[in-house]
Motif scaffolding. Structure first.
Motif, short mmCIF file in Angstrom:
data_model
loop_
_atom_site.label_atom_id
_atom_site.label_comp_id
_atom_site.label_asym_id
_atom_site.label_seq_id
_atom_site.Cartn_x
_atom_site.Cartn_y
_atom_site.Cartn_z
N MET A 1 0.64 -1.13 0.01
CA MET A 1 -0.05 -0.13 0.01
C MET A 1 0.67 1.38 0.11
O MET A 1 1.79 1.29 0.94
CB MET A 1 -0.70 0.11 1.24
N ASN A 2 0.64 2.18 -0.73
CA ASN A 2 1.39 3.41 -1.08
C ASN A 2 0.40 4.64 -0.42
O ASN A 2 -0.58 4.40 -0.02
CB ASN A 2 1.82 3.78 -2.22
N ALA A 3 1.19 5.57 -0.20
CA ALA A 3 0.67 6.95 0.56
C ALA A 3 -1.02 7.15 -0.42
O ALA A 3 -1.99 7.57 0.40
CB ALA A 3 1.25 7.96 0.44
N GLN A 4 -0.85 7.12 -1.69
CA GLN A 4 -2.15 7.63 -2.40
C GLN A 4 -3.29 6.43 -2.04
O GLN A 4 -4.32 6.86 -2.19
CB GLN A 4 -1.82 7.34 -3.86
N ASP A 5 -3.05 5.39 -1.71
CA ASP A 5 -4.13 4.26 -1.62
C ASP A 5 -4.46 4.39 -0.09
O ASP A 5 -5.39 3.75 0.34
CB ASP A 5 -3.57 2.80 -1.88
N SER A 6 -3.76 5.23 0.90
CA SER A 6 -4.08 4.73 2.31
C SER A 6 -5.39 5.71 2.49
O SER A 6 -5.63 6.84 1.83
CB SER A 6 -2.97 5.33 3.18
N THR A 7 -6.08 5.49 3.74
CA THR A 7 -7.12 6.27 3.83
C THR A 7 -6.64 7.86 4.56
O THR A 7 -5.39 8.16 4.63
CB THR A 7 -7.88 6.03 5.12
N SER A 8 -7.63 8.87 4.39
CA SER A 8 -7.29 10.44 4.74
C SER A 8 -6.76 10.39 6.22
O SER A 8 -7.34 9.66 7.08
CB SER A 8 -8.69 11.13 4.64
N THR A 9 -5.78 11.15 6.77
CA THR A 9 -5.53 11.51 7.92
C THR A 9 -6.41 12.38 8.78
O THR A 9 -6.39 12.32 9.87
CB THR A 9 -4.15 12.15 8.05
N ARG A 10 -7.29 12.97 8.05
CA ARG A 10 -8.26 13.93 8.69
C ARG A 10 -9.15 13.50 9.83
O ARG A 10 -8.94 14.01 10.77
CB ARG A 10 -9.09 14.77 7.62
N PRO A 11 -9.89 12.29 9.55
CA PRO A 11 -10.52 11.93 10.74
C PRO A 11 -9.62 11.55 12.04
O PRO A 11 -10.09 11.80 13.09
CB PRO A 11 -11.38 10.66 10.33
N TYR A 12 -8.52 11.12 11.87
CA TYR A 12 -7.56 10.52 12.84
C TYR A 12 -7.01 12.12 13.65
O TYR A 12 -7.02 11.98 14.54
CB TYR A 12 -6.33 9.89 12.25
N LEU A 13 -6.81 12.91 12.73
CA LEU A 13 -6.39 14.12 13.25
C LEU A 13 -7.35 14.93 13.94
O LEU A 13 -7.39 15.61 15.42
CB LEU A 13 -5.78 15.24 12.15
N VAL A 14 -8.77 14.90 13.68
CA VAL A 14 -9.96 15.53 14.43
C VAL A 14 -10.04 14.65 15.51
O VAL A 14 -10.30 15.40 16.58
CB VAL A 14 -11.12 15.44 13.46
N ARG A 15 -10.04 13.49 15.87
CA ARG A 15 -10.20 12.80 16.80
C ARG A 15 -9.21 13.06 17.93
O ARG A 15 -9.32 13.22 19.10
CB ARG A 15 -10.17 11.09 16.70
N ALA A 16 -7.81 13.28 17.30
CA ALA A 16 -6.62 13.46 18.10
C ALA A 16 -6.77 14.72 19.11
O ALA A 16 -6.55 14.96 20.11
CB ALA A 16 -5.47 13.12 17.65
N LEU A 17 -7.15 15.76 18.15
CA LEU A 17 -7.43 17.12 18.68
C LEU A 17 -8.70 17.32 19.52
O LEU A 17 -8.69 18.13 20.52
CB LEU A 17 -7.38 18.06 17.43
N TYR A 18 -9.59 16.51 19.37
CA TYR A 18 -10.74 16.59 20.29
C TYR A 18 -10.33 15.85 21.67
O TYR A 18 -10.59 16.44 22.62
CB TYR A 18 -11.85 15.57 19.39
N GLU A 19 -9.57 14.90 21.59
CA GLU A 19 -9.20 14.25 22.69
C GLU A 19 -8.24 15.16 23.57
O GLU A 19 -8.21 15.32 24.69
CB GLU A 19 -8.31 12.72 22.55
#
Length: 184
Positions: A1-19
Motif C-alpha cells: 500500500m502506498n500513500a495514495q491508497d491509504s485513507t485520509s488522515t483528517r478523521p484521525y487528526l480530528v479525533r486526536a485534537l478532540y481528545e
C-alpha cells in the motif's frame, strides 16, 4: 500500500485534537464548510460555513467516525441531529486559546473559487471574535495536487508556547493571538 491508497488522515487528526482539547479542559470547536451533504440547522449557517461546539457538555451521542461526525445537539432549545462528512471539516480548535488545526477546504470549494486555503485563518479569527488577518500562504506548490495538507496553529507576538501547565484565565487585552503555520 502506498500513500495514495491509504485513507485520509483528517478523521484521525480530528479525533486526536478532540481528545487533546477535552484532556486539557478546553472546548473543542469544528469549522465546517456547508453543502447539501452536511446536515446542520441552515439558519445558523453564515457565508456557507458553520462553527460547532462538539464538547461533551454541548452534544449527546457524539461519534467521531472516519467518514462522518454525528451527534445530537440543541440549537435555540430545539434538539437537532447533526451529521458532518469529515471531508467538510476545515478546522478543529480550542475555543479558549485558538490552538488546533486547519485543513484545506473541500476541492469543490477551491474549484468554484468560493474559499481559498488562505482564508481559513480569517475564519478561525472570526470564530474567536478577532479581526481577520492573512497569516499563512497555503497556495499549492508543485507536486501538492490532491494531497491533504496540515496547517498548524501557533502562538504569535510573544504568546507562550505549548506547555504542560493547566489552562489559565482569559489572556490580557493585546495578548498574542494564534495564527496558522503550514506544516508539510
Amino acid at each position: 500500500m502506498n500513500a495514495q491508497d491509504s485513507t485520509s488522515t483528517r478523521p484521525y487528526l480530528v479525533r486526536a485534537l478532540y481528545e487533546w482539547c477535552t484532556d486539557n479542559g478546553f472546548t473543542p470547536y469544528i469549522a465546517v464548510r456547508v453543502d447539501d451533504s452536511v446536515q446542520v440547522p441552515r439558519e445558523y449557517v453564515k457565508d456557507g460555513e458553520i462553527v460547532l461546539n462538539i464538547s461533551y457538555d454541548a452534544t449527546s451521542a457524539l461519534q467521531l467516525g472516519n467518514d462522518f461526525i454525528e451527534f445530537k445537539a440543541r440549537f435555540g432549545g430545539k434538539p437537532r441531529d447533526i451529521m458532518v462528512p469529515v471531508g467538510r471539516v476545515i478546522a478543529i480548535y480550542a475555543r479558549e486559546n485558538g490552538q488546533g488545526m486547519a485543513f484545506p477546504p473541500p476541492v469543490d470549494v477551491l474549484s468554484a473559487g468560493g474559499l481559498s486555503v488562505g482564508t481559513v485563518p480569517g475564519l478561525l479569527d472570526a470564530a474567536a471574535g478577532a479581526p481577520a488577518t492573512p497569516v499563512a500562504d497555503a497556495s499549492e506548490g508543485p507536486g501538492d495536487e490532491g494531497q491533504d495538507r496540515v496547517v498548524q496553529l501557533v502562538p504569535t507576538e510573544g504568546a507562550p508556547g505549548p506547555s504542560d501547565e493547566p489552562p489559565r484565565g482569559p489572556a490580557p487585552a493585546g495578548g498574542g493571538r494564534p495564527s496558522l503555520k503550514r506544516v508539510k
